[in-house]
Design an enzyme around this catalytic site. Structure first.
Site, PDB file in Angstrom:
ATOM      1  CB  CYS A  49      -6.873   0.353   2.609  1.00  0.00           C
ATOM      2  SG  CYS A  49      -5.782   2.012   1.805  1.00  0.00           S
ATOM      3  CB  CYS A  81      -1.019  -0.109   1.078  1.00  0.00           C
ATOM      4  SG  CYS A  81      -2.089   1.477   1.370  1.00  0.00           S
ATOM      5  CB  CYS A 141       8.285 -26.872  -9.981  1.00  0.00           C
ATOM      6  SG  CYS A 141       7.962 -25.085 -10.330  1.00  0.00           S
ATOM      7  CB  CYS A 188      -3.756  -0.963  -1.057  1.00  0.00           C
ATOM      8  SG  CYS A 188      -4.347  -1.606   0.401  1.00  0.00           S
TER       9      CYS A 188
END
Length: 346
Positions: free
Chosen positions: A65, A38, A315, A68
């Site tokens: 928020c 953020c 993987c 963000c």
């Protein structure tokens, strides 16, 4: 390994994107919670607490928020941009100028910044690239060069030819002999990914911030003697649906066809990766034994690192001898997230 308070606080000071999905920052004085990257002003250490999920933050009474947007997927394409891209897909001859964007209530500089951040090119460059890529595929499918040129919005054959040669290195007429690899940008809870596919199946799935991505794309194009173009592929629809189900915890195996060009040894290693059950892990030594080459631990680890199809060829399920989370091209934090998801749902 659990992160300390000090490590997490330093991560939010650095706005470190590597910790996305690992933890969330809740601010007692404002009642909001944020993602690690953020850009808002950072609170004092005494005023914050860290949580592992957005659910925990919400249950403790914190709000998301507005800077963000921690409840949204990282780098998710805004709806107004999705609409513009959708219109371009339906009609590649469209040319959105700044005036057209403002008429829609879209600020051109805002759109430009988003495309530079997420695609590395401006929106107008994206439009040109999309138009020429679409033309490439139409010629591949048998349409005449003249029809394609004028239906794509070009005013002359020479202008179309120059643009075409600049991008693909061959004339439109000679492009019919070129192999193509389709590329698409997709979004996941762990960040944006690029996927590539050919007729045989998906041949690449990588996070866009992987350091080796550019090298992998060049290697893929050279190996298949093909040109990579942004566009749709029949395999993408199934891939996106199965990935969504996987991230929601509702899928343990993938059925989308894969195509992984490599040496015989590499393909044995990658096949062994696909045989590691969901929710389980193997060491590099165990993987080497599984392919009948117990002394090739280092070669096995190297082949794992050259895997271009992450998650589908898992993987992330290979760990160190002591169980530690060793190297992963998408970042150790993503490896940890994937293993925790599978452990909870297995």
């Amino acid at each position: 390994m659990e992160l300390s308070f000090e490590q997490m606080y330093q991560a939010i000071l650095d706005r470190d994107i590597k910790y996305e999905g690992v933890f969330f920052t809740a601010v007692r004085t404002t009642g909001i919670f944020c993602r690690p990257s953020c850009t808002a002003r950072k609170p004092k250490p005494d005023n914050i607490e860290f949580f592992r999920s957005t659910r925990e933050c919400i249950l403790r009474g914190y709000r998301a928020c507005k800077v963000c947007h921690p409840l949204e997927m990282l780098s998710e394409t805004p709806s107004y941009i999705k609409k513009i891209i959708s219109e371009l897909s339906a009609d590649p001859s469209l040319k959105f100028k700044d005036y057209d964007l403002r008429q829609r209530g879209v600020e051109p500089h805002q759109l430009r910044r988003w495309f530079l951040k997420n695609h590395g090119i401006t929106f107008h460059a994206y439009q040109r690239m999309f138009r020429i890529n679409s033309a490439f595929k139409k010629i591949q499918n048998g349409e005449s060069v003249t029809d394609v040129a004028f239906n794509s919005g070009y005013e002359s054959l020479s202008g179309f030819g120059d643009s075409f040669r600049h991008i693909f290195g061959v004339s439109p007429k000679n492009s019919k002999k070129q192999n193509i690899i389709d590329l698409k940008r997709i979004e996941t809870p762990l960040g944006t990914m690029y996927t590539c596919a050919v007729a045989e199946g998906v041949c690449l799935l990588e996070f866009t911030d992987r350091k080796m991505l550019e090298t992998e794309l060049k290697h893929l194009a050279k190996t298949l003697n093909a040109t990579i173009v942004q566009g749709d592929n029949p395999h993408f629809t199934l891939l996106e649906r199965e990935l969504k189900e996987y991230f929601e915890g509702n899928r343990k195996e993938f059925t989308v066809p894969l195509y992984s060009p490599g040496t015989d040894f590499q393909n044995r290693v990658w096949e062994a990766l696909k045989n590691i059950p969901y929710g389980e892990t193997k060491t590099y030594k165990q993987q080497a034994i599984a392919i009948g080459s117990a002394d090739s631990v280092r070669a096995v680890a190297n082949a794992n690192g050259l895997n271009k199809i992450s998650i589908l060829i898992p993987c992330h399920r290979v760990v160190g001898t002591d169980g530690s989370l060793t190297g992963y091209g998408g970042g150790i934090w993503r490896k940890k997230w994937l293993l925790e998801l599978e452990s909870k749902k297995s």
